[in-house]
Design a protein around this motif. Structure first.
Motif, PDB file in Angstrom:
ATOM      1  N   ILE A  17     -14.151  33.446 -25.072  1.00  0.00           N
ATOM      2  CA  ILE A  17     -14.396  33.132 -23.843  1.00  0.00           C
ATOM      3  C   ILE A  17     -13.961  31.704 -23.287  1.00  0.00           C
ATOM      4  N   ILE A  18     -14.324  30.839 -24.165  1.00  0.00           N
ATOM      5  CA  ILE A  18     -13.936  29.524 -23.651  1.00  0.00           C
ATOM      6  C   ILE A  18     -12.544  29.268 -23.823  1.00  0.00           C
ATOM      7  N   LYS A  19     -11.852  29.876 -24.952  1.00  0.00           N
ATOM      8  CA  LYS A  19     -10.159  29.786 -24.910  1.00  0.00           C
ATOM      9  C   LYS A  19      -9.770  30.391 -23.670  1.00  0.00           C
ATOM     10  N   TRP A  20     -10.228  31.435 -23.387  1.00  0.00           N
ATOM     11  CA  TRP A  20      -9.481  32.164 -22.100  1.00  0.00           C
ATOM     12  C   TRP A  20      -9.784  31.083 -20.832  1.00  0.00           C
ATOM     13  N   SER A  21     -11.129  30.561 -20.704  1.00  0.00           N
ATOM     14  CA  SER A  21     -11.132  29.975 -19.563  1.00  0.00           C
ATOM     15  C   SER A  21     -10.463  28.625 -19.531  1.00  0.00           C
ATOM     16  N   ARG A  22     -10.308  28.051 -20.822  1.00  0.00           N
ATOM     17  CA  ARG A  22      -9.681  26.678 -20.677  1.00  0.00           C
ATOM     18  C   ARG A  22      -7.860  27.023 -20.338  1.00  0.00           C
ATOM     19  N   ARG A  23      -7.386  28.179 -20.794  1.00  0.00           N
ATOM     20  CA  ARG A  23      -6.137  28.553 -20.630  1.00  0.00           C
ATOM     21  C   ARG A  23      -5.894  28.914 -18.874  1.00  0.00           C
ATOM     22  N   ILE A  24      -6.909  29.702 -18.569  1.00  0.00           N
ATOM     23  CA  ILE A  24      -6.734  30.125 -17.052  1.00  0.00           C
ATOM     24  C   ILE A  24      -6.967  28.683 -16.227  1.00  0.00           C
ATOM     25  N   PHE A  25      -8.130  28.252 -16.233  1.00  0.00           N
ATOM     26  CA  PHE A  25      -8.731  27.341 -15.379  1.00  0.00           C
ATOM     27  C   PHE A  25      -8.001  25.772 -15.818  1.00  0.00           C
ATOM     28  N   ARG A  26      -7.651  25.776 -17.126  1.00  0.00           N
ATOM     29  CA  ARG A  26      -7.177  24.289 -17.481  1.00  0.00           C
ATOM     30  C   ARG A  26      -8.155  23.079 -16.962  1.00  0.00           C
ATOM     31  N   VAL A  27      -9.355  23.502 -17.785  1.00  0.00           N
ATOM     32  CA  VAL A  27     -10.467  22.694 -17.738  1.00  0.00           C
ATOM     33  C   VAL A  27     -10.857  22.012 -19.301  1.00  0.00           C
ATOM     34  N   ASN A  28     -11.428  21.063 -19.303  1.00  0.00           N
ATOM     35  CA  ASN A  28     -11.952  20.566 -20.682  1.00  0.00           C
ATOM     36  C   ASN A  28     -13.259  21.484 -21.037  1.00  0.00           C
ATOM     37  N   LYS A  29     -13.012  21.613 -22.589  1.00  0.00           N
ATOM     38  CA  LYS A  29     -13.999  22.477 -23.373  1.00  0.00           C
ATOM     39  C   LYS A  29     -15.489  22.088 -22.874  1.00  0.00           C
ATOM     40  N   LEU A  30     -15.878  21.086 -22.884  1.00  0.00           N
ATOM     41  CA  LEU A  30     -17.042  20.656 -22.691  1.00  0.00           C
ATOM     42  C   LEU A  30     -17.677  21.030 -21.505  1.00  0.00           C
ATOM     43  N   LEU A  31     -16.812  21.130 -20.410  1.00  0.00           N
ATOM     44  CA  LEU A  31     -17.118  21.534 -19.055  1.00  0.00           C
ATOM     45  C   LEU A  31     -17.501  23.185 -18.856  1.00  0.00           C
ATOM     46  N   VAL A  32     -16.465  23.576 -19.884  1.00  0.00           N
ATOM     47  CA  VAL A  32     -16.742  25.323 -19.964  1.00  0.00           C
ATOM     48  C   VAL A  32     -18.102  25.477 -20.454  1.00  0.00           C
ATOM     49  N   ILE A  33     -18.254  24.775 -21.706  1.00  0.00           N
ATOM     50  CA  ILE A  33     -19.672  25.208 -22.282  1.00  0.00           C
ATOM     51  C   ILE A  33     -20.738  24.784 -21.377  1.00  0.00           C
ATOM     52  N   ILE A  34     -20.677  23.720 -20.679  1.00  0.00           N
ATOM     53  CA  ILE A  34     -21.810  23.476 -19.722  1.00  0.00           C
ATOM     54  C   ILE A  34     -21.960  24.426 -18.787  1.00  0.00           C
ATOM     55  N   ALA A  35     -20.977  24.933 -18.178  1.00  0.00           N
ATOM     56  CA  ALA A  35     -20.797  25.982 -17.202  1.00  0.00           C
ATOM     57  C   ALA A  35     -21.417  27.336 -17.674  1.00  0.00           C
TER      58      ALA A  35
END
Length: 535
Positions: free
Chosen positions: A379-397
């Motif tokens: 999920i984190i890999k997909w989110s980073r690829r789609i939204f181009r955001v920092n890994k830490l930000l995805v984890i916090i979300a």
């Protein structure tokens, strides 16, 4: 004063400088778990019915009244839990707080071995996020403040997983022994925990193929079996009286007969229906009989989704799709085995009683949390690829989504409607004054355990609160001998319940010469309730 303040600030800065991002992450998950469980504790004013059994066992242990355990159905199967309740009562002097404190401690403490288990597979960020699933899951939160054996069972199970997983990666005979002891303690706490011991044993036997390691692992079980044999021999008792192996075997052998029973019953129901008037119902019963196996599967899937909580199950589902990981890491194969066999056990247990309580689903949830970690990685890999955001930000979300989506369930009141039974018991206690003698109360089968327990909470001894022919009027009430039956049993108080009493051909008001009304209450399950004192 200024020097003391500067010293304190200096020490705090030194302590804070040692807080690594990993420690902060784990500490955050731990504090969230504690906070949610404290909220749940304050929102759970009445204990679960099974809690009455464990406190009764603890009282028997604390007061040395071992003989009373065998006299009451439900008290004769001891686990490690009531021993700890008895020990904690020495500290808190309150049976309910003692029981809840143990569940709370083990419920929160499970986070520690779970995190270290996950660190065997993931970095600290994924491990902390996956541990958060356990920390915020409404089932684990609510059960952690109930007087139930489950939190101890979770702790020893996850501890066993950790020790065993370390041994798979790197041979460690001490950890192998500790994993065996942990699984056996889990099985002593809840019998289904024996599955993890069995699967681990066969994994060593056929996958690891190291005879020495297998013998080390099984040695604690051999010692337990030997001790059981000698205890049974010297007590002139059957070994089946000291363990639940016979019960497990009986349940396994009864599954097919239970299936046939329900199948024949559905056949009789369908045969007794007139197809011309109730054709739809008749066809439904015919189909239901042919698809009993599918109904059981639906029951299992429904209970798994409800207990895991739907949003939290998504990472697990994604993680199960990572079959490539099984070839790369034999430890994943081990956990896949645990998941498969736990689902099989749960599926066949449905046929036994057609009730699958959420607490049984922990058998599946605990080994499957590993796969939630793989799902979160994806999920984190997909989110980073789609939204181009920092890994830490995805984890916090994702962490915020977990906490917020589960908070409504974690903050709701539990058993709050049952507080009326506690109020009735407190009314009786106030009427009795400072007396610490046993008070015999007769109620319906559904309310007997709560009413009797809370009424005798201060009694320094053991009472059987299980509804039986000896205490529940629903089981012994007869019109021509009702009052005589009450007095023969030394019943001092009678709780009449409207809905249950309607099944009895007895006019309670005709006995007002012997029954003094003390108060009235209402509950939607029982209707009106009237408390009488037997004169």
């Amino acid at each position: 004063m200024g020097n003391l303040l500067s010293i304190a600030v200096s020490k705090f800065n030194n302590w804070a400088s040692r807080l690594t991002p990993e420690i902060i992450s784990v500490l955050g998950v731990f504090l969230i778990a504690v906070a949610l469980r404290l909220i749940a504790w304050s929102n759970t004013p009445v204990i679960a019915p099974d809690g009455v059994v464990y406190i009764s066992q603890a009282k028997a242990i604390f007061y040395g009244q071992w003989a009373e355990i065998a006299k009451c159905s439900g008290l004769d199967r001891l686990s490690v839990y009531p021993f700890l309740i008895a020990a904690f009562y020495s500290v808190f002097s309150d049976w309910i707080i003692a029981g809840k404190a143990i569940s709370f401690i083990f419920g929160v403490a499970t986070i520690i071995p779970l995190y270290f288990l996950l660190r065997q597979f993931f970095d600290y960020k994924i491990s902390a996020l996956t541990t958060l699933i356990f920390a915020v899951n409404p089932f684990f939160v609510s059960t952690s403040v109930e007087i139930l054996r489950e939190p101890m069972y979770w702790f020893f199970t996850v501890l066993g997983f950790y020790f065993f997983t370390v041994c798979i990666k790197k041979e460690n005979q001490l950890f192998l022994l500790l994993s065996s002891i942990s699984f056996l303690l889990a099985a002593w706490t809840r019998i289904e925990g024996i599955l993890f011991f069995a699967v681990s044993f066969f994994y060593l036997l056929f996958k690891n193929r190291n005879i020495r390691n297998t013998l080390i692992f099984i040695s604690p079980a051999i010692i337990v079996f030997t001790l059981t044999f000698f205890i049974a021999y010297f007590k002139d008792a059957s070994m089946y009286d000291l363990h639940r192996g016979g019960e497990v075997l009986r349940r396994i052998t009864d599954i097919f007969s239970r299936y046939l029973t329900i199948s024949n019953y559905l056949k009789e129901l369908a045969g007794g229906i007139d197809g011309s008037t109730d054709g739809t119902l008749k066809l439904f019963l015919v189909e239901a009989r042919m698809n009993i196996w599918l109904i059981a599967l639906g029951t299992l899937i429904n209970r798994v989704l409800e207990t895991f909580f739907y949003p939290l199950f998504i990472p697990v589902l994604i993680g199960f799709g990572k079959f490539r990981k099984i070839k790369e890491d034999t430890r994943i194969f081990y956990f896949m085995l645990l998941v498969i066999f736990s689902l099989l056990v749960l599926y066949f247990s449905v046929f036994y009683i057609w009730v699958l309580e959420p607490r049984y689903i922990a058998l599946f949830i605990l080994p499957s949390i590993i796969f939630a970690g793989f799902g979160l990685e994806s999920i984190i890999k997909w989110s980073r690829r789609i939204f181009r955001v920092n890994k830490l930000l995805v984890i916090i979300a994702l962490a915020c989504i977990m906490v917020l989506s589960t908070f409504p369930k974690n903050s709701k009141y539990r058993h709050f409607d049952k507080i009326v039974y506690k109020e009735i018991s407190e009314f009786i206690i106030n009427k009795e004054g400072e007396s610490r003698q046993a008070i015999n109360v007769s109620a319906s089968v559904a309310t007997q355990r709560w009413i009797s327990f809370y009424t005798n909470i201060n009694y320094e001894g053991v009472m059987c609160h299980e509804p039986s022919f000896k205490n529940s009027w629903e089981l012994f009430a007869e019109a021509d001998s009702f009052i005589r039956q009450l007095k023969r049993r030394n019943i001092k108080y009678l709780l009449w319940t409207e809905k249950t009493w309607s099944n009895k051909d007895i006019d309670i008001m005709k006995h007002n010469k012997y029954l003094k009304e003390l108060g009235r209450w209402r509950h939607y399950d029982t209707g009106e309730m009237i408390l009488f004192e037997v004169m």
